[in-house]
Design an enzyme around this catalytic site. Structure first.
Site, PDB file in Angstrom:
ATOM      1  N   GLY A  48       0.768  -1.244   0.000  1.00 13.39           N
ATOM      2  CA  GLY A  48       0.000   0.000   0.000  1.00 13.39           C
ATOM      3  C   GLY A  48       0.796   1.289   0.000  1.00 13.39           C
ATOM      4  O   GLY A  48       0.329   2.314  -0.488  1.00 13.39           O
ATOM      5  N   GLU A 102       4.542   4.004   6.046  1.00 12.49           N
ATOM      6  CA  GLU A 102       3.291   3.224   5.972  1.00 12.49           C
ATOM      7  C   GLU A 102       2.223   4.021   5.244  1.00 12.49           C
ATOM      8  O   GLU A 102       2.158   5.240   5.384  1.00 12.49           O
ATOM      9  CB  GLU A 102       2.779   2.934   7.396  1.00 12.49           C
ATOM     10  CG  GLU A 102       3.184   1.598   7.954  1.00 12.49           C
ATOM     11  CD  GLU A 102       2.346   0.432   7.417  1.00 12.49           C
ATOM     12  OE1 GLU A 102       1.777   0.534   6.309  1.00 12.49           O
ATOM     13  OE2 GLU A 102       2.285  -0.584   8.108  1.00 12.49           O
ATOM     14  N   ASP A 103       1.376   3.334   4.500  1.00 14.87           N
ATOM     15  CA  ASP A 103       0.218   4.000   3.902  1.00 14.87           C
ATOM     16  C   ASP A 103      -0.780   4.379   4.991  1.00 14.87           C
ATOM     17  O   ASP A 103      -1.263   5.500   5.065  1.00 14.87           O
ATOM     18  CB  ASP A 103      -0.437   3.097   2.843  1.00 14.87           C
ATOM     19  CG  ASP A 103      -0.704   1.684   3.347  1.00 14.87           C
ATOM     20  OD1 ASP A 103      -0.273   1.334   4.464  1.00 14.87           O
ATOM     21  OD2 ASP A 103      -1.352   0.904   2.621  1.00 14.87           O
ATOM     22  N   ASP A 106      -3.878   1.307  11.112  1.00 10.80           N
ATOM     23  CA  ASP A 106      -5.282   1.002  11.402  1.00 10.80           C
ATOM     24  C   ASP A 106      -5.354   0.407  12.816  1.00 10.80           C
ATOM     25  O   ASP A 106      -5.405   1.141  13.792  1.00 10.80           O
ATOM     26  CB  ASP A 106      -5.738   0.032  10.302  1.00 10.80           C
ATOM     27  CG  ASP A 106      -7.173  -0.407  10.402  1.00 10.80           C
ATOM     28  OD1 ASP A 106      -8.034   0.434  10.674  1.00 10.80           O
ATOM     29  OD2 ASP A 106      -7.441  -1.605  10.189  1.00 10.80           O
ATOM     30  N   LYS A 134      -5.882   5.893  11.680  1.00  9.35           N
ATOM     31  CA  LYS A 134      -7.271   5.765  12.156  1.00  9.35           C
ATOM     32  C   LYS A 134      -7.261   5.615  13.679  1.00  9.35           C
ATOM     33  O   LYS A 134      -7.202   4.472  14.183  1.00  9.35           O
ATOM     34  CB  LYS A 134      -7.916   4.513  11.551  1.00  9.35           C
ATOM     35  CG  LYS A 134      -8.245   4.591  10.074  1.00  9.35           C
ATOM     36  CD  LYS A 134      -8.963   3.295   9.691  1.00  9.35           C
ATOM     37  CE  LYS A 134      -9.246   3.166   8.243  1.00  9.35           C
ATOM     38  NZ  LYS A 134      -9.569   1.769   7.860  1.00  9.35           N
ATOM     39  N   PHE A 155     -13.253   2.240   5.802  1.00 10.93           N
ATOM     40  CA  PHE A 155     -12.333   1.668   4.832  1.00 10.93           C
ATOM     41  C   PHE A 155     -12.124   2.630   3.657  1.00 10.93           C
ATOM     42  O   PHE A 155     -13.075   3.190   3.132  1.00 10.93           O
ATOM     43  CB  PHE A 155     -12.886   0.333   4.326  1.00 10.93           C
ATOM     44  CG  PHE A 155     -11.910  -0.430   3.490  1.00 10.93           C
ATOM     45  CD1 PHE A 155     -10.874  -1.129   4.066  1.00 10.93           C
ATOM     46  CD2 PHE A 155     -12.025  -0.428   2.106  1.00 10.93           C
ATOM     47  CE1 PHE A 155      -9.956  -1.820   3.282  1.00 10.93           C
ATOM     48  CE2 PHE A 155     -11.122  -1.119   1.316  1.00 10.93           C
ATOM     49  CZ  PHE A 155     -10.088  -1.816   1.911  1.00 10.93           C
ATOM     50  N   VAL A 156     -10.861   2.824   3.274  1.00 11.85           N
ATOM     51  CA  VAL A 156     -10.534   3.749   2.185  1.00 11.85           C
ATOM     52  C   VAL A 156      -9.758   3.038   1.071  1.00 11.85           C
ATOM     53  O   VAL A 156      -9.080   2.041   1.320  1.00 11.85           O
ATOM     54  CB  VAL A 156      -9.709   4.973   2.691  1.00 11.85           C
ATOM     55  CG1 VAL A 156     -10.555   5.869   3.575  1.00 11.85           C
ATOM     56  CG2 VAL A 156      -8.445   4.537   3.427  1.00 11.85           C
ATOM     57  N   ASP A 162      -5.735  -0.529  -1.707  1.00 12.67           N
ATOM     58  CA  ASP A 162      -6.615  -1.348  -2.557  1.00 12.67           C
ATOM     59  C   ASP A 162      -7.821  -1.884  -1.813  1.00 12.67           C
ATOM     60  O   ASP A 162      -7.858  -1.916  -0.583  1.00 12.67           O
ATOM     61  CB  ASP A 162      -5.832  -2.549  -3.086  1.00 12.67           C
ATOM     62  CG  ASP A 162      -5.611  -3.600  -2.005  1.00 12.67           C
ATOM     63  OD1 ASP A 162      -5.182  -3.225  -0.883  1.00 12.67           O
ATOM     64  OD2 ASP A 162      -5.882  -4.784  -2.246  1.00 12.67           O
ATOM     65  N   ARG A 168      -5.700   0.818  -6.456  1.00  9.75           N
ATOM     66  CA  ARG A 168      -4.411   1.411  -6.052  1.00  9.75           C
ATOM     67  C   ARG A 168      -4.004   2.567  -6.963  1.00  9.75           C
ATOM     68  O   ARG A 168      -3.264   3.451  -6.557  1.00  9.75           O
ATOM     69  CB  ARG A 168      -3.295   0.366  -6.087  1.00  9.75           C
ATOM     70  CG  ARG A 168      -3.456  -0.765  -5.093  1.00  9.75           C
ATOM     71  CD  ARG A 168      -2.149  -1.537  -4.982  1.00  9.75           C
ATOM     72  NE  ARG A 168      -2.311  -2.835  -4.337  1.00  9.75           N
ATOM     73  CZ  ARG A 168      -2.317  -3.044  -3.026  1.00  9.75           C
ATOM     74  NH1 ARG A 168      -2.203  -2.034  -2.204  1.00  9.75           N
ATOM     75  NH2 ARG A 168      -2.452  -4.253  -2.533  1.00  9.75           N
TER      76      ARG A 168
HETATM   77  P1  5GP Z   1      -2.934  -2.485  10.783  1.00  5.13           P
HETATM   78  O1  5GP Z   1      -1.952  -3.604  10.942  1.00  5.13           O
HETATM   79  O2  5GP Z   1      -2.479  -1.173  11.375  1.00  5.13           O
HETATM   80  O3  5GP Z   1      -4.308  -2.890  11.259  1.00  5.13           O
HETATM   81  O4  5GP Z   1      -3.163  -2.270   9.236  1.00  5.13           O
HETATM   82  C1  5GP Z   1      -2.174  -1.847   8.418  1.00  5.13           C
HETATM   83  C2  5GP Z   1      -2.410  -2.289   6.991  1.00  5.13           C
HETATM   84  O5  5GP Z   1      -3.763  -2.680   6.735  1.00  5.13           O
HETATM   85  C3  5GP Z   1      -2.155  -1.118   6.084  1.00  5.13           C
HETATM   86  O6  5GP Z   1      -0.806  -1.031   5.725  1.00  5.13           O
HETATM   87  C4  5GP Z   1      -3.076  -1.413   4.914  1.00  5.13           C
HETATM   88  O7  5GP Z   1      -2.429  -2.217   3.973  1.00  5.13           O
HETATM   89  C5  5GP Z   1      -4.241  -2.155   5.516  1.00  5.13           C
HETATM   90  N1  5GP Z   1      -5.379  -1.243   5.787  1.00  5.13           N
HETATM   91  C6  5GP Z   1      -5.768  -0.758   6.975  1.00  5.13           C
HETATM   92  N2  5GP Z   1      -6.834   0.068   6.855  1.00  5.13           N
HETATM   93  C7  5GP Z   1      -7.109   0.106   5.530  1.00  5.13           C
HETATM   94  C8  5GP Z   1      -8.103   0.822   4.750  1.00  5.13           C
HETATM   95  O8  5GP Z   1      -8.959   1.584   5.229  1.00  5.13           O
HETATM   96  N3  5GP Z   1      -8.045   0.626   3.400  1.00  5.13           N
HETATM   97  C9  5GP Z   1      -7.144  -0.209   2.806  1.00  5.13           C
HETATM   98  N4  5GP Z   1      -7.216  -0.308   1.488  1.00  5.13           N
HETATM   99  N5  5GP Z   1      -6.207  -0.872   3.503  1.00  5.13           N
HETATM  100  C10 5GP Z   1      -6.188  -0.710   4.856  1.00  5.13           C
END
Ligand code: 5GP
Length: 178
Positions: A48, A102-103, A106, A134, A155-156, A162, A168
């Site tokens: 991402g 990081e993108d 979450d 978030k 969710f975005v 993606d 993407r």
């Molecule tokens: P975490 O481990 O912090 O829960 O999530 C990190 C990864 O989950 C991000 O790098 C991303 O790839 C994916 N992710 C989390 N939230 C979103 C979202 O709202 N949209 C998308 N497309 N990917 C997300």
């Protein structure tokens, strides 16, 4: 801009390409200031973050290096809870000033799992830059040092992010429509 469809879901416009560009510029300026003469090593977390990492890196005017790691935890629009390392890290971190790119942060699980592996290599410093954050979704608290946008728990897609492989290439960021 109007709603778009990705696979079976509809998404509404959320962050414009211009507002993303301005934010990336702002983060790059901060990093240029904070890391002058420190030759930072950026580690972009694929998939991402590829677009954010490229745009950020282009705007750096200091000496800097970049490497990539591929981690995945998402299936569809929900985190699977399991973080898989699909491509490992090939860089030496000992004594380096490291910035994780990081993108989106979450639940924080990805970084929570990944950060100890990095600390183990004894970098001189370790910071995190995330385009999106978030706060309401956080389960594993991580300190994000450079945040683009704090966003609600929706969710975005777009700008590298993606939904099941698609979306993407969209220049803007869209969020799941109600
Ligand atoms: P975490 O481990 O912090 O829960 O999530 C990190 C990864 O989950 C991000 O790098 C991303 O790839 C994916 N992710 C989390 N939230 C979103 C979202 O709202 N949209 C998308 N497309 N990917 C997300």
């Amino acid at each position: 801009m109007s709603k778009i469809r990705v696979h079976d879901k509809f998404f509404e416009p959320y962050l414009s390409a211009t507002s993303i560009e301005e934010k990336v510029e702002l983060i790059a300026n901060q990093i240029n200031h904070d890391y002058a003469d420190k030759n930072p090593l950026f580690i972009a977390v694929l998939n991402g973050s590829f677009m954010f990492a490229a745009d950020l890196f282009k705007r750096l005017t200091i000496e800097a290096e970049i490497s990539f790691i591929k981690l995945a935890s998402y299936k569809g629009t929900k985190s699977s809870g399991h973080v898989i390392t699909a491509i490992g890290l090939d860089a030496e971190l000992y004594g380096r000033n490291v910035v994780i790119v990081e993108d989106i942060v979450d639940t924080g699980k990805t970084l929570h799992k990944f950060l100890p592996q990095l600390h183990h290599q004894q970098p001189a410093s370790l910071k995190i830059a995330a385009l999106l954050y978030k706060p309401e979704a956080v389960i594993y608290p991580v300190a994000v040092d450079y945040v683009g946008f704090s966003i609600p728990n929706k969710f975005v897609v777009g700008y590298g992010l993606d939904y099941n492989g698609l979306g993407r290439n969209i220049k803007e960021i869209y969020r799941l429509a109600d």
